[in-house]
Motif scaffolding. Structure first.
Motif, PDB file in Angstrom:
ATOM      1  N   PHE A 152      -1.205   1.971   0.250  1.00  0.00           N
ATOM      2  CA  PHE A 152      -1.111   0.624   0.829  1.00  0.00           C
ATOM      3  C   PHE A 152      -1.452   0.686   2.311  1.00  0.00           C
ATOM      4  CE2 PHE A 152       2.052   0.835  -2.581  1.00  0.00           C
ATOM      5  CZ  PHE A 152       1.803  -0.318  -3.318  1.00  0.00           C
ATOM      6  N   GLN A 153      -2.173  -0.312   2.803  1.00  0.00           N
ATOM      7  CA  GLN A 153      -2.436  -0.427   4.229  1.00  0.00           C
ATOM      8  C   GLN A 153      -2.479  -1.895   4.632  1.00  0.00           C
ATOM      9  OE1 GLN A 153      -2.966   1.440   7.035  1.00  0.00           O
ATOM     10  NE2 GLN A 153      -2.311   3.287   5.962  1.00  0.00           N
ATOM     11  N   PRO A 154      -1.952  -2.238   5.819  1.00  0.00           N
ATOM     12  CA  PRO A 154      -2.070  -3.614   6.303  1.00  0.00           C
ATOM     13  C   PRO A 154      -3.461  -3.863   6.869  1.00  0.00           C
ATOM     14  CG  PRO A 154      -0.956  -2.269   7.938  1.00  0.00           C
ATOM     15  CD  PRO A 154      -1.186  -1.383   6.736  1.00  0.00           C
ATOM     16  N   SER A 155      -3.918  -5.089   6.772  1.00  0.00           N
ATOM     17  CA  SER A 155      -5.195  -5.489   7.346  1.00  0.00           C
ATOM     18  C   SER A 155      -5.059  -6.921   7.833  1.00  0.00           C
ATOM     19  CB  SER A 155      -6.323  -5.374   6.313  1.00  0.00           C
ATOM     20  OG  SER A 155      -6.204  -6.389   5.322  1.00  0.00           O
ATOM     21  N   ALA A 156      -6.117  -7.420   8.471  1.00  0.00           N
ATOM     22  CA  ALA A 156      -6.071  -8.797   8.975  1.00  0.00           C
ATOM     23  C   ALA A 156      -5.862  -9.790   7.845  1.00  0.00           C
ATOM     24  CB  ALA A 156      -7.360  -9.112   9.726  1.00  0.00           C
ATOM     25  N   GLY A 157      -6.463  -9.531   6.680  1.00  0.00           N
ATOM     26  CA  GLY A 157      -6.397 -10.467   5.571  1.00  0.00           C
ATOM     27  C   GLY A 157      -5.198 -10.296   4.667  1.00  0.00           C
TER      28      GLY A 157
ATOM     29  N   PRO B 126      -2.926 -10.622  -3.131  1.00  0.00           N
ATOM     30  CA  PRO B 126      -2.639 -12.007  -2.726  1.00  0.00           C
ATOM     31  C   PRO B 126      -1.250 -12.113  -2.133  1.00  0.00           C
ATOM     32  CG  PRO B 126      -2.489 -11.768  -5.114  1.00  0.00           C
ATOM     33  CD  PRO B 126      -3.031 -10.476  -4.585  1.00  0.00           C
ATOM     34  N   GLY B 127      -1.108 -13.051  -1.240  1.00  0.00           N
ATOM     35  CA  GLY B 127       0.193 -13.250  -0.620  1.00  0.00           C
ATOM     36  C   GLY B 127       0.086 -14.165   0.572  1.00  0.00           C
ATOM     37  N   PRO B 128       1.194 -14.381   1.284  1.00  0.00           N
ATOM     38  CA  PRO B 128       1.193 -15.272   2.447  1.00  0.00           C
ATOM     39  C   PRO B 128       0.453 -14.634   3.608  1.00  0.00           C
ATOM     40  CG  PRO B 128       3.290 -14.139   2.289  1.00  0.00           C
ATOM     41  CD  PRO B 128       2.518 -13.766   1.057  1.00  0.00           C
TER      42      PRO B 128
ATOM     43  N   SER C 206       9.466 -14.602  10.275  1.00  0.00           N
ATOM     44  CA  SER C 206      10.350 -14.254   9.160  1.00  0.00           C
ATOM     45  C   SER C 206      10.007 -12.867   8.626  1.00  0.00           C
ATOM     46  CB  SER C 206      10.215 -15.271   8.024  1.00  0.00           C
ATOM     47  OG  SER C 206      10.551 -16.569   8.459  1.00  0.00           O
ATOM     48  N   ILE C 207      11.016 -12.175   8.134  1.00  0.00           N
ATOM     49  CA  ILE C 207      10.822 -10.882   7.479  1.00  0.00           C
ATOM     50  C   ILE C 207      10.565 -11.133   6.001  1.00  0.00           C
ATOM     51  CG2 ILE C 207      11.955  -8.714   6.866  1.00  0.00           C
ATOM     52  CD1 ILE C 207      13.482  -8.983   9.550  1.00  0.00           C
ATOM     53  N   MET C 208       9.477 -10.562   5.494  1.00  0.00           N
ATOM     54  CA  MET C 208       9.048 -10.781   4.119  1.00  0.00           C
ATOM     55  C   MET C 208       9.151  -9.494   3.315  1.00  0.00           C
ATOM     56  SD  MET C 208       8.232 -13.970   4.414  1.00  0.00           S
ATOM     57  CE  MET C 208       7.394 -14.276   2.837  1.00  0.00           C
TER      58      MET C 208
END
Length: 509
Positions: A180-185, A207-209, A243-245
């Protein structure tokens, strides 16, 4: 190397002078482009030109002359999206989108910052534009946000607004691995096709917020993976909440659960709720999930979810003022503890409970001086790994110790992590992984429970713009992973589950 063959790094800042420390952060060869919201005159442009010249001396190339947005106020996101469609960024460097306050004006009821409001506004516009660009093109954009007020000569990871994602390679319930990695999208995911296999698929955008470009990953006692992040949402009164998700992956390669908001340690106030820190989480032996975050008062708040799925309300741990840097560990007894870097001194504070249900106890007796952005849970229960503030050398702290033990490897930057229970020629070892010179993947090992016996390090190459990851699966096999701009995952496997610490050639997924 031609400019076309280099990774594309785009710096976005409010003004030319603001872009200087961001350019200085790019230490490795890349094609750098700079876009600023406004022109701050000849001196600012001259400072930026000098920074770009220094970057070229480090092997970078200037992709295009610095650009200034020409749109009307409030059109920054649209103007930046047009620029991104032309320059096609793979990595984005921006200023702090949510700077921490330096005071609070009680009479006006507003926080006080030591940076212009345009800095954060430009950063938020850039992240939003990069998100839209990624969603439209399918091309991943990795994002680094720089904290305000940090000297650009500091360690390359120290100025990062959000902590690096550690333990982002995880074994699922069925034995397959997921990265898993975070990205702009949003969250990028790569999935192993079969347990122990060499074939992967990805990256896919889950998909997600609309999340901020950072991620925390933890695994529960059953082998399910849980993700935590931050989300900004507009308030009806014109402010914004942070908010923490949280979401979970119960089936490898399957859909995540819906992202669930855990709220904020300080809900309801347009300023206080915005200062929720980045979450850290861990499970205890009973399966209770603890989520910790810095609150508006710069102490620690937490929520916990019992094994029955019910959530308790936010609770606050009074005491020391901390920086937005929290690490959780699970002890050999199965209890969760918290270690945080102090805000106003080069030290840490620890919170622990003498037993389940007992009150939290604050402990400031541990003599550690971690470099900002370098703390992580160690491979053995209750241990902490970090880089020393003064020497940059990785160190390990073990439960019960008054001070930490240096373990060598002062080259490189960022956290060190690892896994225990590695068998080699009849002995049990803990394996370690960190970033080395130029972002290479460096592995090490020491006799399990005996870091004092010495650690030997081996540089395996495979440059990574994100911290490398390591996992030991249920069969004893060890896998390494790195990721670069453009969502390029590379994987290496230990050649023998019981032999030496030799790894296969890197396989680019």
């Amino acid at each position: 190397m031609s400019t076309a063959a280099l990774p594309r790094v785009t710096v976005v800042a409010a003004k030319y002078r603001d872009a200087v420390p961001l350019v200085a952060l790019q230490r490795d060869a890349a094609a750098i482009g700079v876009i600023c919201a406004e022109d701050d005159g000849k001196e600012g442009r001259a400072a930026l030109d000098r920074a770009l010249a220094d970057a070229e001396g480090r092997g970078c190339r200037v992709a295009h002359a610095p650009r200034t947005l020409g749109g009307q106020r409030g059109s920054g996101k649209e103007e930046l999206l047009k620029e991104f469609q032309e320059v096609r960024p793979q990595r984005l460097l921006v200023q702090d989108p949510d700077p921490v306050r330096v005071g609070f004006d009680e009479s006006a009821g507003v926080p006080v910052h030591d940076v212009p409001p345009g800095d954060a506004a430009t950063a938020l516009d850039a992240i939003a534009a990069a998100r839209d660009y990624q969603l439209a093109t399918g091309e991943p954009v990795l994002v680094d946000c720089r904290r305000a007020g940090v000297d650009e000569r500091a360690d390359i990871t120290a100025p990062l607004r959000y902590p690096q994602t550690t333990n982002w390679l995880a074994e699922g319930f069925d034995g397959r691995l997921t990265a898993f990695q975070p990205s702009a999208g949003g969250v990028l995911r790569w999935t192993q096709d079969e347990p122990g296999g060499r074939s992967w698929r990805g990256p896919e955008l889950l998909p997600g917020p609309r999340l901020m470009p950072a991620l925390s990953v933890c695994r529960d006692p059953h082998g399910f993976v849980h993700l935590l992040a931050l989300r900004r949402t507009q308030r009806k009164d014109g402010g914004e909440d942070v908010s923490i998700m949280r979401a979970a992956q119960y089936r490898t390669g399957g859909a995540l659960t819906p992202w669930h908001s855990l709220g904020s340690p300080n809900p309801g106030d347009r300023y206080k709720s915005r200062e929720a820190g980045f979450p850290a989480a861990a499970f205890d032996a009973s399966g209770t999930l603890f989520v910790f975050a810095r609150n508006f008062g710069h102490s620690v708040s937490y929520r916990m979810q019992g094994a029955d799925g019910s959530w308790a309300p936010w609770q606050h741990l009074s005491g020391a003022r901390i920086a937005d840097e929290i690490v959780t560990v699970t002890t050999a007894r199965g209890d969760v503890e918290v270690i945080a870097r102090l805000r106003d001194s080069a030290a840490v504070v620890r919170w622990f409970r003498p037993g389940a249900g007992a009150a939290w106890t604050e402990d400031r007796s541990i003599a550690l001086s971690p470099a900002p952005g370098s703390m992580a849970a160690g491979p053995e229960p209750g241990t902490i790994l970090f880089r020393d503030l003064h020497t940059n050398e990785p160190c390990v702290w073990q439960p019960g110790a008054v001070s930490a033990l240096p373990i060598g490897g002062a080259d490189g930057a960022g956290p060190v992590t690892g896994v225990p229970g590695i068998e080699s020629e009849g002995w049990a070892y803990s394996a370690l992984v960190r970033s080395g010179p130029g972002g290479s993947c460096v592995v090490g090992a020491h006799a399990q429970g005996r870091p004092d016996a010495g650690v030997w390090w081996n540089d395996l190459g495979a440059h990574s713009d994100r911290m490398p990851a390591m996992v030991r699966d249920r069969t004893g096999a060890v896998t390494l992973a790195t990721v670069r701009e453009g969502g390029r995952l590379s994987v290496a496997n230990r050649l023998s589950p019981t032999g030496g610490f030799d790894f296969s050639a890197w396989n680019r997924v």
